[in-house]
Design a protein around this motif. Structure first.
Motif, short mmCIF file in Angstrom:
data_model
loop_
_atom_site.label_atom_id
_atom_site.label_comp_id
_atom_site.label_asym_id
_atom_site.label_seq_id
_atom_site.Cartn_x
_atom_site.Cartn_y
_atom_site.Cartn_z
N LEU A 44 0.85 -1.20 0.00
CA LEU A 44 0.00 0.00 0.00
C LEU A 44 0.87 1.24 0.00
N THR A 45 0.60 2.15 -0.91
CA THR A 45 1.31 3.43 -0.96
C THR A 45 0.32 4.53 -0.60
N ILE A 46 0.64 5.26 0.46
CA ILE A 46 -0.23 6.34 0.93
C ILE A 46 0.43 7.67 0.59
N ILE A 47 -0.26 8.47 -0.24
CA ILE A 47 0.25 9.79 -0.60
C ILE A 47 -0.38 10.82 0.33
N ALA A 48 0.43 11.38 1.21
CA ALA A 48 -0.05 12.40 2.15
C ALA A 48 0.58 13.73 1.77
N VAL A 49 0.05 14.32 0.69
CA VAL A 49 0.57 15.58 0.17
C VAL A 49 -0.58 16.56 0.00
N SER A 50 -0.28 17.78 -0.40
CA SER A 50 -1.33 18.77 -0.62
C SER A 50 -2.22 18.32 -1.77
N LYS A 60 3.72 9.39 -10.80
CA LYS A 60 5.11 8.92 -10.80
C LYS A 60 5.30 7.62 -10.02
N ILE A 61 4.21 7.04 -9.51
CA ILE A 61 4.30 5.84 -8.68
C ILE A 61 3.63 4.67 -9.38
N ASN A 62 4.36 3.54 -9.46
CA ASN A 62 3.85 2.36 -10.17
C ASN A 62 3.45 1.22 -9.24
N ASN A 76 -10.61 9.86 -8.28
CA ASN A 76 -10.14 10.03 -9.66
C ASN A 76 -9.04 11.06 -9.81
N GLU A 77 -8.72 11.78 -8.72
CA GLU A 77 -7.59 12.71 -8.76
C GLU A 77 -6.27 11.95 -8.88
N LEU A 78 -6.28 10.68 -8.47
CA LEU A 78 -5.08 9.85 -8.58
C LEU A 78 -4.82 9.50 -10.04
N LYS A 79 -3.58 9.66 -10.48
CA LYS A 79 -3.23 9.43 -11.88
C LYS A 79 -2.25 8.28 -12.06
N ASN A 80 -2.13 7.41 -11.06
CA ASN A 80 -1.30 6.22 -11.21
C ASN A 80 -2.00 5.22 -12.13
N LYS A 81 -1.22 4.27 -12.68
CA LYS A 81 -1.77 3.34 -13.67
C LYS A 81 -2.46 2.14 -13.02
N ASN A 82 -2.16 1.85 -11.76
CA ASN A 82 -2.71 0.66 -11.12
C ASN A 82 -3.89 1.02 -10.21
N ASN A 83 -4.15 0.21 -9.21
CA ASN A 83 -5.34 0.40 -8.38
C ASN A 83 -5.26 1.66 -7.52
#
Length: 232
Positions: A44-50, A60-62, A76-83
């Motif tokens: 699990l990758t948690i993005i805690a940014v603005s 930039k995260i795969n 839908n703000e997330l632009k990664n290619k996976n889940n």
């Protein structure tokens, strides 16, 4: 063990990192959002940014499951290619002020059942109040939170300004603030409403307005009108 990668170093990331370090079921790695050239793999990758940085950072995260922690942004703000998913904690976070995660509501969203179960497990490793909340519901919750937290805190600031100007200790109001907050656990906010606005006490309202500056008067009048419009 569940491997978690935490991206960010702000208030939310700082508190989350400290909590995950104490969780037996979690192995935690934290990196800055500016250091994504060699992103470690994780369950699990948690993005805690603005909010404004979510799209760029996620792109930039795969890793296989990437979530953000924003209350105001859609999944839908997330632009990664996976889940994708959302790991939103409905609480105010400040550095230096410890947070009891057992009292924090975790509002979770995923695009499939397996990812939802993973988010549930991660949240339960540090907290107890777990809710499945979609993007539209979370948006409404976030707006409500702005009213009960950010706007209320601004009113505390105005109250403090008035006390300071008239040389009265702001701490005199602390018991009232605590009682008002605790009362709505037993009464609806509408039933708990008191004061000159709900009583339509014109003389007191005028006396208050005479004491205030122009900006304070505008806020006082707007809130007074809103309270009176909500009375049956």
């Amino acid at each position: 063990m569940i491997s978690v990668l935490l991206v960010g170093n702000g208030n939310v990331a700082t508190h989350l990192h400290a909590a995950f370090l104490k969780a037996d079921a979690i192995t935690i790695t934290q990196i800055s959002s500016r250091n994504l050239e060699n992103t470690p793999e994780a369950d699990l990758t948690i993005i805690a940014v603005s909010d404004d940085a979510i799209a760029e950072v996620s792109s930039k995260i795969n890793n296989k499951l990437v979530v953000h922690t924003s209350g105001g942004c859609s999944i839908n703000e997330l632009k990664n290619k996976n889940n994708k998913g959302v790991f939103y904690m409905l609480q105010t976070f400040s550095k230096g002020k410890e947070v009891n995660f057992c009292e924090v509501p975790f509002c979770l969203e995923a695009t499939n059942k397996k990812d939802q179960q993973l988010l549930d497990k991660v949240a339960k490793s540090i907290g107890e109040k777990i809710y499945e909340v979609n993007s539209e519901q979370r948006k409404a919750l976030h707006v409500a939170a702005v009213f009960v937290n950010n706007f209320t805190n601004h009113l505390y600031k105005i109250g403090n300004d008035i006390c300071t100007e008239h040389k009265v200790p702001f701490e005199v109001l602390f018991p009232l603030i605590k009682e008002t907050a605790s009362k709505i656990e037993f009464l609806s906010p509408k039933k708990a409403q008191t004061g000159p606005a709900v009583r339509k006490d014109k003389k007191t309202i005028k006396n208050h307005l005479d004491l205030l500056d122009e900006n304070q008067q505008e806020i006082y009048q707007l809130l007074t009108k809103s309270i009176q419009n909500s009375v049956d």
